[in-house]
Design a protein around this motif. Structure first.
Motif, PDB file in Angstrom:
ATOM      1  N   MET A   1      -3.086  42.242  55.114  1.00  0.00           N
ATOM      2  CA  MET A   1      -1.755  41.637  55.243  1.00  0.00           C
ATOM      3  C   MET A   1      -1.186  41.259  53.879  1.00  0.00           C
ATOM      4  O   MET A   1       0.000  41.469  53.614  1.00  0.00           O
ATOM      5  N   ILE A   2      -2.030  40.743  52.985  1.00  0.00           N
ATOM      6  CA  ILE A   2      -1.576  40.420  51.624  1.00  0.00           C
ATOM      7  C   ILE A   2      -1.085  41.689  50.933  1.00  0.00           C
ATOM      8  O   ILE A   2      -0.044  41.692  50.280  1.00  0.00           O
ATOM      9  N   ALA A   3      -1.825  42.787  51.084  1.00  0.00           N
ATOM     10  CA  ALA A   3      -1.403  44.052  50.477  1.00  0.00           C
ATOM     11  C   ALA A   3      -0.036  44.477  51.022  1.00  0.00           C
ATOM     12  O   ALA A   3       0.841  44.906  50.269  1.00  0.00           O
ATOM     13  N   ARG A   4       0.150  44.345  52.318  1.00  0.00           N
ATOM     14  CA  ARG A   4       1.433  44.708  52.929  1.00  0.00           C
ATOM     15  C   ARG A   4       2.555  43.808  52.424  1.00  0.00           C
ATOM     16  O   ARG A   4       3.650  44.283  52.096  1.00  0.00           O
ATOM     17  N   LEU A   5       2.301  42.508  52.339  1.00  0.00           N
ATOM     18  CA  LEU A   5       3.327  41.578  51.864  1.00  0.00           C
ATOM     19  C   LEU A   5       3.707  41.859  50.417  1.00  0.00           C
ATOM     20  O   LEU A   5       4.885  41.775  50.058  1.00  0.00           O
ATOM     21  N   LEU A   6       2.721  42.195  49.583  1.00  0.00           N
ATOM     22  CA  LEU A   6       3.044  42.550  48.198  1.00  0.00           C
ATOM     23  C   LEU A   6       3.991  43.737  48.157  1.00  0.00           C
ATOM     24  O   LEU A   6       4.941  43.761  47.387  1.00  0.00           O
ATOM     25  N   ARG A   7       3.731  44.727  48.985  1.00  0.00           N
ATOM     26  CA  ARG A   7       4.580  45.926  49.043  1.00  0.00           C
ATOM     27  C   ARG A   7       6.009  45.572  49.453  1.00  0.00           C
ATOM     28  O   ARG A   7       6.968  46.086  48.899  1.00  0.00           O
ATOM     29  N   GLU A   8       6.125  44.679  50.438  1.00  0.00           N
ATOM     30  CA  GLU A   8       7.444  44.326  50.960  1.00  0.00           C
ATOM     31  C   GLU A   8       8.214  43.367  50.062  1.00  0.00           C
ATOM     32  O   GLU A   8       9.440  43.431  50.008  1.00  0.00           O
ATOM     33  N   MET A   9       7.527  42.460  49.371  1.00  0.00           N
ATOM     34  CA  MET A   9       8.212  41.410  48.625  1.00  0.00           C
ATOM     35  C   MET A   9       8.447  41.735  47.154  1.00  0.00           C
ATOM     36  O   MET A   9       9.348  41.182  46.544  1.00  0.00           O
ATOM     37  N   ALA A  10       7.637  42.604  46.585  1.00  0.00           N
ATOM     38  CA  ALA A  10       7.797  42.948  45.176  1.00  0.00           C
ATOM     39  C   ALA A  10       8.768  44.130  45.055  1.00  0.00           C
ATOM     40  O   ALA A  10       8.814  44.989  45.931  1.00  0.00           O
TER      41      ALA A  10
END
Length: 168
Positions: free
Chosen positions: A32-41
């Motif tokens: 989930m952290i990996a996915r959030l990094l993709r979406e937020m950065a």
């Protein structure tokens, strides 16, 4: 919600430096952290790597597959969407449902929030590890299995890109 605000600040500063990020563990949290990094950065600003010591994604949501094609969840068997979650969290469940990763659980398990009339429970027809796999796919991260981290140390000044200190 506090996590999302803090995460947003971290991902913004990481994006400004063209950071490379290593996430240790391909379970529900790491994926989930990996996915959030993709979406937020901003696109292309953060290079994400995920390492896990296991042979596949899922962590405590691991799955065993039989030769006949059966699936057995050996960790968590279902997710419960608690009452009162914010729109951000609700959107995650909605996306997983739309992608057919999870489906509403029709059985009632005694002693759960859903059984008591609170929350909604979900199952994953292809096994609970499919939730982590979905997050990793959407993250675009470089994922490596059978990689065990035995220790981390902060290198000397100048050991990283741009003269910064780097983890080794």
């Amino acid at each position: 919600r506090n996590f999302a605000i803090h995460f947003s600040m971290v991902s913004s500063s990481a994006a400004a430096t063209g950071a490379r990020v290593l996430i240790i563990g391909a379970g529900i949290t790491g994926s989930m952290i990996a996915r959030l990094l993709r979406e937020m950065a901003p696109a292309g600003s953060v290079e994400v790597h995920v390492w896990d010591k296991a042979r596949g994604a899922g962590g405590r949501m691991s799955v065993r597959r039989s030769e006949e094609g059966g699936v057995t969840d050996t960790g968590a068997q279902y997710l419960t969407e608690a009452d009162g979650i914010d729109a951000f969290q609700r959107a995650i469940y909605a996306q997983l449902a739309e992608d057919q990763v999870i489906t509403p659980m029709t059985a009632i398990v005694r002693g759960t929030r859903a059984a008591d009339g609170g929350g909604k429970s979900w199952v994953a027809p292809k096994g609970m590890s499919s939730v982590s796999k979905s997050f990793l796919t959407k993250s675009g991260a470089h994922v490596s299995f059978s990689r065990q981290v035995k220790g981390l140390r902060l290198g000397p000044s100048g050991s990283g890109e741009g003269g910064r200190r780097a983890w080794a």
